[in-house]
Design an enzyme around this catalytic site. Sequence first.
Site, PDB file in Angstrom:
ATOM      1  N   CYS A 179       0.895  -1.164   0.000  1.00 41.75           N
ATOM      2  CA  CYS A 179       0.000   0.000   0.000  1.00 41.75           C
ATOM      3  C   CYS A 179       0.930   1.209   0.000  1.00 41.75           C
ATOM      4  CB  CYS A 179      -0.949  -0.020   1.186  1.00 41.75           C
ATOM      5  SG  CYS A 179      -0.129  -0.099   2.780  1.00 41.75           S
TER       6      CYS A 179
HETATM    7  O1  LIG Z   1       0.394   1.855   5.439  1.00 44.56           O
HETATM    8  P1  LIG Z   1      -0.699   2.689   4.827  1.00 44.56           P
HETATM    9  O2  LIG Z   1      -2.012   1.985   4.829  1.00 44.56           O
HETATM   10  O3  LIG Z   1      -0.325   3.265   3.532  1.00 44.56           O
HETATM   11  O4  LIG Z   1      -0.852   3.877   5.868  1.00 44.56           O
HETATM   12  C1  LIG Z   1      -1.786   4.944   5.748  1.00 44.56           C
HETATM   13  C2  LIG Z   1      -3.100   4.613   6.433  1.00 44.56           C
HETATM   14  O5  LIG Z   1      -3.772   3.610   5.705  1.00 44.56           O
HETATM   15  C3  LIG Z   1      -4.007   5.825   6.480  1.00 44.56           C
HETATM   16  O6  LIG Z   1      -5.163   5.474   7.184  1.00 44.56           O
HETATM   17  C4  LIG Z   1      -3.338   6.969   7.198  1.00 44.56           C
HETATM   18  O7  LIG Z   1      -4.214   8.076   7.160  1.00 44.56           O
HETATM   19  C5  LIG Z   1      -2.001   7.306   6.589  1.00 44.56           C
HETATM   20  O8  LIG Z   1      -2.173   7.971   5.385  1.00 44.56           O
HETATM   21  C6  LIG Z   1      -1.110   6.111   6.396  1.00 44.56           C
HETATM   22  O9  LIG Z   1      -0.072   6.427   5.537  1.00 44.56           O
HETATM   23  P2  LIG Z   1       1.335   6.930   6.050  1.00 44.56           P
HETATM   24  O10 LIG Z   1       2.176   6.844   4.844  1.00 44.56           O
HETATM   25  O11 LIG Z   1       1.132   8.279   6.533  1.00 44.56           O
HETATM   26  O12 LIG Z   1       1.769   5.951   7.114  1.00 44.56           O
END
Ligand SMILES: O=P(O)(O)O[C@H]1[C@H](O)[C@@H](O)[C@H](O)[C@H](O)[C@@H]1OP(=O)(O)O
Length: 924
Positions: free
Chosen positions: A842
């Site tokens: 993801c």
């Molecule tokens: O590991 P991810 O799912 O890409 O992490 C996202 C998460 O899903 C989302 O809910 C949150 O708001 C953040 O955007 C997370 O991305 P980060 O890259 O900031 O960890």
Amino acid sequence: MEIKEEGTSEEGQHFLPTPQANESGDFHLTSIQKTPNEPQLEFILACKDLVSPVRDRKLNTLVQISVIHPSEQGLTRYSSTEIVEGTRDPLFLTGVTFPSEYPIYEETKIKLTVYDVKDKSHDTVRTSVLPEHKDTLPETGRSFLGYASFKVGELLRSKEQLLALSLRTSDGGKVVGTIEVSVVKMGEIEDGEADHITADVQGQKCALVCECSAPENVSGKDNLPFLNAVLKNPVCKLYRFPTSDNQWMRIREQMSESILSFHIPKELISLHIKEDLCRNQELKELGELSPHWDNLRKNVLTHCDQMVNMYQDILTELSKETGSSFKSSSSKGEKTLEFVPINLHLQRMHVHSPHLKDALYDVITVGAPAAHFQGFKNGGLRKLLHRFETERRNTGYQYIYYSPENTAKAKEVLSNINQLQPLIATHADLLLDSASQHSSDSLKNSLKMLSEKTELFVHAFKDQLVRSALLALYTARPGGILKKPPSPKSSTEESSPQDLPPPMRRQDSIPHHSDYDEEEWDRVWANVGKSLNCIIAMVDKLIESDGGSEDSGDSRDGEQDLSVVDSIKTHPREDWYEQLYPLILTLKDSMGEVVNRAKQSLTFVLLQELAYSLPQCLMLTLRRDIVFSQALAGLVCGFIIKLHTSLHDPGFLQQLHTVGLIVQYEGLLSTYSDEIGMLEDMAVGISDLKKVAFKIIEAKSNDVLPVITGRREHYVVEVKLPARLFEALPLQIKEGQLLQVHPVLFNVGINEQQTLAERFGDVSLQESINQENFELLKEYYTIFMEKMPPDYISHFHEQNDLKGLLENLHQNIQAKKRKNVEIMWLAATICRKLNGIRFTCCKSAKDRTSMSVTLEQCSILRDEHQLHKDFFIRALDCMRREGCRIENVLKNIKCRKYAFNMLQLMAFPKYYRPPEGTYGKADT
Ligand SMILES: O=P(O)(O)O[C@H]1[C@H](O)[C@@H](O)[C@H](O)[C@H](O)[C@@H]1OP(=O)(O)O
């Protein structure tokens, strides 16, 4: 007392340093006897007769495990069990394991603290480094019940390696129950049925966790040292779950970083620098050009030199990161780390279940390869490249348009020339050596090699592109001498209709000069072949006149210029060298002439590629390099792990060299906002992996890191194996056959952004990616069926309904259902059945990826290992709450919370929601 959280500090990441002697120097620590590469100590926990502080209150308990290192004063929080609800006698599902690298000694003290959890949504997992608990001051959501501690040595020396310790209040006064600590050992498997476990569907209580041995055939213990050279900082967790026939299965979950995260980008950047420096040099050596082209070249060179400097700076910065093996999600936008994949890990599940063979399930988890520093305002590579190419094709002045295929071909021919010319020169010299030794056999062998390479060389120029490029360069010179009518066709006239968009036929800009002497090139080119024929004829005559009667066995039959043969006069035996020498000189000269002309003309093609919209063109190259580097690091990691775990499987090895490996990527990105750009980057990065082939070589030293050779259009990754393992490989692989990979990507957005895309936006990107990649997967399946031996295929058919699964996948892709996660399950199952390499991605490989891999693990346990159906959710929650993936979150953002809020979770498909208390607002 100071408290540290394991994994929140640098020491936590790389474990603590080996304790040193104290000031008086009499500090002695006793190591635990251990099996190499296996955990040093593993135990399970259960409590009995817990006393509730409030009468009649049902207890929901968890145990927190802390370590007091003998060399330190402080307490390090190490791990926790899950919460067991509604009982005074909890048996915990999650065990405790200390991996082989962990600095644990007989003198190390372990503290076990039992808590009663009142509010699961509140801090059921530790969210940050907390102050030492005082039982008078309960932490939010949970209250202290009691604690016990012991030294590791005491546990190891105890009868049956089991301790029953009294749990006391913090003042050490009141006994509030007992805690049992029981060592579990590798290879010792607990007998007995699991029918005494309560399976209340609501709470889904389950009991005990136990050891999990890694039998030889599954873990490939003899490969471990090699694998450990690329895998770092393992995190291990143990569980035991009941099967549908009430027996136990044991699961070890392992998550490791890889030093390839940094090694591959560094290798790749060095190659880019080499390739670009060489191209810049060739541009400088293009010779005299008319003012228009000369200015263009100067401009291109200025920008390209700047680009090389930038790559050099990035490489210098990356080289400072010595020993690093992990880029956290919070560093994804850092410029100097752009080539490094985000949060790359091996996620492994080892299952030991009754009646079945042990099984390993590997998934590589990594952030979607994407150029975060450059951003996604204008989209990602898939869109940017398409737009750029369309504009370039339709811009009708200043430069000559060559299609991307022709530009790639020009690079390929240039690279072939650069490789073949020195090779031919070497073989020619070897032929002269053989001549001076007057050895017929050696002469024949040298001639064979020389002929083969020279034929390849001549063949390299057969392309029409070389002719059209020669003409183009001719007219770009300050004033060519014009002799003959134009060439009938240019390379682009032969190209496909999409190269010729309306309204303008862009190849019209390719010069057609009426007086250009095209035959001159034919003559120069043919001279190489003729020179070789003369050498062959001379060698034959020399051998013949020396009394040898056999033919030299080369490929000249029917092609040889008889007049040349007849004109050759042989001399006495001592003259072999003298007679061959002038012919070799002629070959080298004619080859030099061809190389000179072809190199310049093809470099002129490259100048055209760079000339259009220069800064944008270079930014796109940079973006593509960045994304590719991230994708390649993951791929190499996955390939090496797959190779090591499957080395003993002859079917796999045969598949490897006859068909190649399927590499399946599961994408969880949404087709909304920035993630559209990420998905567009990712799709190109993964598709670009088709340009990679692997080669297995024998390791000659302790340096086992893979080596990359090649250039942007074609890379070879050399993977090293120790002699013992290399020897056992099939001949084709040992002989250096290139091993292909077939990457496919299936994406299904699952979060609230995807809901928006489905309601108000556009999901066509995801649909076309899935459709295109389905076709690729089907193609792979067809080749697999064709190329693998019939007896393998018939056995394979008996065990797998691949056709049915593919059909099902196709229908699901066609169905265009919202958040159709069935697509991911089917694609992953097909990949596993085809012996492929699995990836889950993801944005950061932290939150959604964790939900997906834990779901995949539990689904495998259910479908392949008969996990008791009542324990499916319990197992899922357990893995998400205390398993490797929550550790992944911690090491990324120093906080044990999946970054989801309630609103987001409501949008998730049901089984992608983590248990209460494990998610919330987190500073990502
Ligand atoms: O590991 P991810 O799912 O890409 O992490 C996202 C998460 O899903 C989302 O809910 C949150 O708001 C953040 O955007 C997370 O991305 P980060 O890259 O900031 O960890």
